[in-house]
Design a protein around this motif. Structure first.
Motif, PDB file in Angstrom:
ATOM      1  N   SER A   1     -73.717 -19.050  42.532  1.00  0.00           N
ATOM      2  CA  SER A   1     -73.429 -18.047  43.559  1.00  0.00           C
ATOM      3  C   SER A   1     -72.808 -18.726  44.774  1.00  0.00           C
ATOM      4  N   SER A   2     -72.106 -17.945  45.563  1.00  0.00           N
ATOM      5  CA  SER A   2     -71.399 -18.492  46.717  1.00  0.00           C
ATOM      6  C   SER A   2     -72.369 -18.764  47.860  1.00  0.00           C
ATOM      7  N   ALA A   3     -71.979 -19.719  48.716  1.00  0.00           N
ATOM      8  CA  ALA A   3     -72.821 -20.083  49.852  1.00  0.00           C
ATOM      9  C   ALA A   3     -72.662 -19.110  51.006  1.00  0.00           C
TER      10      ALA A   3
ATOM     11  N   SER B   1     -60.083 -28.477  61.257  1.00  0.00           N
ATOM     12  CA  SER B   1     -61.399 -28.883  61.739  1.00  0.00           C
ATOM     13  C   SER B   1     -62.471 -28.763  60.657  1.00  0.00           C
ATOM     14  N   GLY B   2     -62.249 -27.900  59.660  1.00  0.00           N
ATOM     15  CA  GLY B   2     -63.226 -27.668  58.610  1.00  0.00           C
ATOM     16  C   GLY B   2     -64.274 -26.638  58.974  1.00  0.00           C
ATOM     17  N   GLY B   3     -64.313 -26.207  60.232  1.00  0.00           N
ATOM     18  CA  GLY B   3     -65.291 -25.217  60.658  1.00  0.00           C
ATOM     19  C   GLY B   3     -64.719 -23.819  60.754  1.00  0.00           C
ATOM     20  N   LEU B   4     -63.404 -23.693  60.632  1.00  0.00           N
ATOM     21  CA  LEU B   4     -62.739 -22.397  60.736  1.00  0.00           C
ATOM     22  C   LEU B   4     -61.919 -22.138  59.478  1.00  0.00           C
ATOM     23  N   ILE B   5     -61.792 -20.864  59.104  1.00  0.00           N
ATOM     24  CA  ILE B   5     -60.883 -20.475  58.042  1.00  0.00           C
ATOM     25  C   ILE B   5     -60.036 -19.305  58.536  1.00  0.00           C
ATOM     26  N   ALA B   6     -58.830 -19.213  57.995  1.00  0.00           N
ATOM     27  CA  ALA B   6     -57.926 -18.100  58.299  1.00  0.00           C
ATOM     28  C   ALA B   6     -57.738 -17.285  57.033  1.00  0.00           C
ATOM     29  N   THR B   7     -57.803 -15.969  57.168  1.00  0.00           N
ATOM     30  CA  THR B   7     -57.615 -15.079  56.030  1.00  0.00           C
ATOM     31  C   THR B   7     -56.463 -14.119  56.322  1.00  0.00           C
TER      32      THR B   7
ATOM     33  N   VAL C   1     -54.085 -10.997  60.068  1.00  0.00           N
ATOM     34  CA  VAL C   1     -54.585 -12.365  59.880  1.00  0.00           C
ATOM     35  C   VAL C   1     -55.817 -12.524  60.768  1.00  0.00           C
ATOM     36  N   LYS C   2     -56.910 -13.047  60.201  1.00  0.00           N
ATOM     37  CA  LYS C   2     -58.153 -13.204  60.953  1.00  0.00           C
ATOM     38  C   LYS C   2     -58.609 -14.658  60.917  1.00  0.00           C
ATOM     39  N   ILE C   3     -59.237 -15.085  62.016  1.00  0.00           N
ATOM     40  CA  ILE C   3     -59.824 -16.425  62.135  1.00  0.00           C
ATOM     41  C   ILE C   3     -61.337 -16.272  62.128  1.00  0.00           C
ATOM     42  N   TRP C   4     -62.010 -17.057  61.238  1.00  0.00           N
ATOM     43  CA  TRP C   4     -63.463 -16.941  61.070  1.00  0.00           C
ATOM     44  C   TRP C   4     -64.145 -18.283  61.353  1.00  0.00           C
ATOM     45  N   ASP C   5     -65.339 -18.199  61.900  1.00  0.00           N
ATOM     46  CA  ASP C   5     -66.170 -19.382  62.153  1.00  0.00           C
ATOM     47  C   ASP C   5     -67.199 -19.474  61.022  1.00  0.00           C
ATOM     48  N   VAL C   6     -66.957 -20.385  60.065  1.00  0.00           N
ATOM     49  CA  VAL C   6     -67.876 -20.489  58.927  1.00  0.00           C
ATOM     50  C   VAL C   6     -69.137 -21.266  59.291  1.00  0.00           C
ATOM     51  N   ILE C   7     -69.060 -22.128  60.288  1.00  0.00           N
ATOM     52  CA  ILE C   7     -70.257 -22.849  60.720  1.00  0.00           C
ATOM     53  C   ILE C   7     -71.197 -21.902  61.470  1.00  0.00           C
ATOM     54  N   GLY C   8     -70.607 -20.977  62.204  1.00  0.00           N
ATOM     55  CA  GLY C   8     -71.405 -20.028  62.971  1.00  0.00           C
ATOM     56  C   GLY C   8     -71.822 -18.797  62.189  1.00  0.00           C
ATOM     57  N   GLY C   9     -71.864 -18.879  60.866  1.00  0.00           N
ATOM     58  CA  GLY C   9     -72.354 -17.782  60.057  1.00  0.00           C
ATOM     59  C   GLY C   9     -71.307 -16.776  59.629  1.00  0.00           C
ATOM     60  N   GLY C  10     -70.018 -17.142  59.705  1.00  0.00           N
ATOM     61  CA  GLY C  10     -68.967 -16.229  59.256  1.00  0.00           C
ATOM     62  C   GLY C  10     -68.588 -15.198  60.297  1.00  0.00           C
TER      63      GLY C  10
END
Length: 530
Positions: free
Chosen positions: A211-213, A230-236, A242-251
């Motif tokens: 399952s996904s994290a 940086s590895g802490g952000l993703i762009a979709t 287009v959205k910028i997400w903080d994956v370290i901060g819980g998405g």
């Protein structure tokens, strides 16, 4: 009488256009000289650059995969080689981190692994039942890759043994995009048409979990997803957003960018060079869309810094690691390769490669004020420090109405410009005649044919917002001055009726717009309070 000697006449009502973007970053992106690569027949489904210098790039289209060298001195737009071993459409070319292998998916569900140098087909990974739209190597891992397919399954492969180590379930629709983490080989992210983006952690596979994290809801079918450096952000990218997400901060969603008018098809990260106007290298998010626009987004300042239009829907984009080449693929089989000029201290010699030696260029001779040639320099010579360039005034070619105005033949100038039917010139001449206090005298001296021509012009352009401030009161004055002539001529009566009809239609439109504004204004105030 003001401005009588200003020729040629120019309209004062012409709206001032926005100043062009002359920022250092805009100049940087405009410095990419575009070369067109055509004749590839099918849509360019993916573009990927080799991590090794000279950074060749691979493009998938139709049942082919072609390699290009953008630094080739003679034929940068000709493919170095083309692989035709696909039975159907190819997708998602991806170089391994050492640049020695290249993998790509295809319509049949097979993943092909090639040796980048010889183009030999080394492996065929079979396991997907639908087209494989995503193939990616991890950041530094040389033994594995991950893939995703229209069967909604994400697979993690051992390339050497051609076996699937894990089938990752969770997506409920086509999986078309993905990206490896730039800081951790254990993490990668995938995007699906089920509107979700999932973050996967390989370390959880050892415990039997597939399952996904983390799950992020983009809100629309996801066309592309990218880890930011940086590895802490993703762009979709999905829909026109287009959205910028903080994956370290819980998405958590940090920013939503809605500058495209149609579906955003591809995004990538580009690193700006040191001569871009910034003291240090900076990263930008590049996006392309079906609306034909290529946009550059500075996600550190949350603003679009550059935009460029292409004549076809755009499907793929890539940026070279050495910051020298920008490549965009279209839906009609054309690649637009933008290449920056390379700063070379010493010119390469053609003879060097064939004869084993090269001729040295003689230093350029510097002209001094004591020499005769100094005073006979050509127009291409640029002034040096302390010198002042005196330009010879250019001869201006005047139009017929300008020549008549210079001779003070006011009525003839007015009639001449009306015959040309250029509204900007007509308005410019009218403004000049108003400054000379001769406009209404010209109108009073018009014959029936000339008056008919004037009324035809007023009917066509009086209701345009650009000219209405001048032409509306002028039309009213013309009707008052020529009332007797208008009553006695049927053609002129018809012109007046047409003019009246145009003005009534414009008034009706303005009334409708005011009603719409009255409806929207309270809603906007309510939305602002929330």
């Amino acid at each position: 009488m003001a401005d009588l000697q200003t020729f040629p006449t120019k309209p004062r009502l012409k709206p001032t256009s926005k100043q062009p973007n002359r920022s250092p970053e805009s100049k940087y992106w405009k410095s990419f000289k575009t070369h067109q690569i055509s004749g590839l027949v099918s849509s360019i489904t993916s573009i990927n650059f080799s991590p090794l210098s000279p950074h060749h790039f691979a493009a998938t289209y139709g049942a082919s995969l072609s390699f290009f060298n953008p630094h080739h001195p003679f034929t940068p737009t000709e493919p170095l080689s083309t692989i035709h071993s696909f039975k159907d459409t190819s997708f998602s070319a991806s170089f391994r981190s050492d640049g020695k292998l290249l993998a790509a998916g295809c319509q049949s569900g097979t993943i092909h692994v090639f040796e980048a140098k010889t183009r030999n087909n080394l492996r065929q990974l079979k396991g997907h039942t639908r087209p494989v739209r995503l193939v990616q190597y991890p950041r530094n891992d040389l033994l594995h890759l991950f893939s995703a397919s229209d069967d909604s399954i994400v697979k993690y492969w051992d390339v050497a043994t051609e076996t699937s180590l894990n089938n990752l379930m969770g997506h409920k629709d086509y999986v078309r995009s993905g990206s490896p983490s730039p800081v951790d080989d254990n993490l990668f992210v995938t995007g699906s048409y089920d509107h979700t983006v999932r973050v996967w952690d390989i370390r959880g596979f050892a415990s039997g979990s597939n399952s996904s994290a983390m799950v992020i809801n983009h809100g629309k079918p996801v066309e592309d997803v990218q880890y930011l450096p940086s590895g802490g952000l993703i762009a979709t990218a999905g829909g026109n957003v287009v959205k910028i997400w903080d994956v370290i901060g819980g998405g958590r969603c940090l920013y939503t960018l809605e500058t495209h008018n149609k579906t955003v098809t591809s995004i990538c990260v580009g690193k700006m060079g040191k001569d871009s106007g910034d003291e240090s290298d900076q990263y930008r998010l590049l996006s392309v869309s079906l609306d034909g626009y290529f946009k550059v987004f500075d996600y550190s300042k949350l603003k679009v810094t550059f935009s460029m239009r292409f004549p076809a829907p755009l499907l793929s984009v890539g940026f070279s690691p050495d910051c020298s080449t920008r490549v965009i693929g279209t839906s009609n089989g054309i690649i637009y390769m933008g290449k920056r000029k390379e700063k070379i201290d010493e010119k390469p010699s053609i003879d060097q490669g064939f004869l084993g030696f090269q001729y040295r260029d003689e230093p350029k001779r510097v002209l001094k004020p004591s020499s005769f040639r100094y005073f006979h320099r050509g127009q291409s010579e640029k002034p040096k420090g302390g010198e002042y360039l005196i330009l010879k005034p250019k001869k201006v070619k005047l139009a017929e109405h300008d020549k008549l105005l210079k001779k003070f033949r006011h009525k003839d100038a007015f009639v001449a410009v009306l015959q040309r039917k250029n509204p900007e010139n007509v308005v410019a001449v009218m403004e000049e005649l108003i400054a000379r206090k001769k406009l209404f005298k010209c109108v009073s001296n018009l014959d029936v044919g000339e008056l008919e021509m004037l009324l035809g012009f007023l009917q066509k352009y009086t209701t345009l917002p650009r000219y209405a401030g001048l032409l509306m009161p002028f039309a009213s004055k013309v009707i008052q001055m020529q009332a007797e002539e208008l009553r006695s001529n049927d053609k002129l009566k018809s012109q007046i009726r047409n003019l009246k009809r145009s003005i009534q239609e414009e008034l009706r439109i303005q009334q409708s717009l005011l009603e719409i504004q009255g409806i929207i204004s309270p809603l906007m105030r309510i939305a602002g309070r929330r």
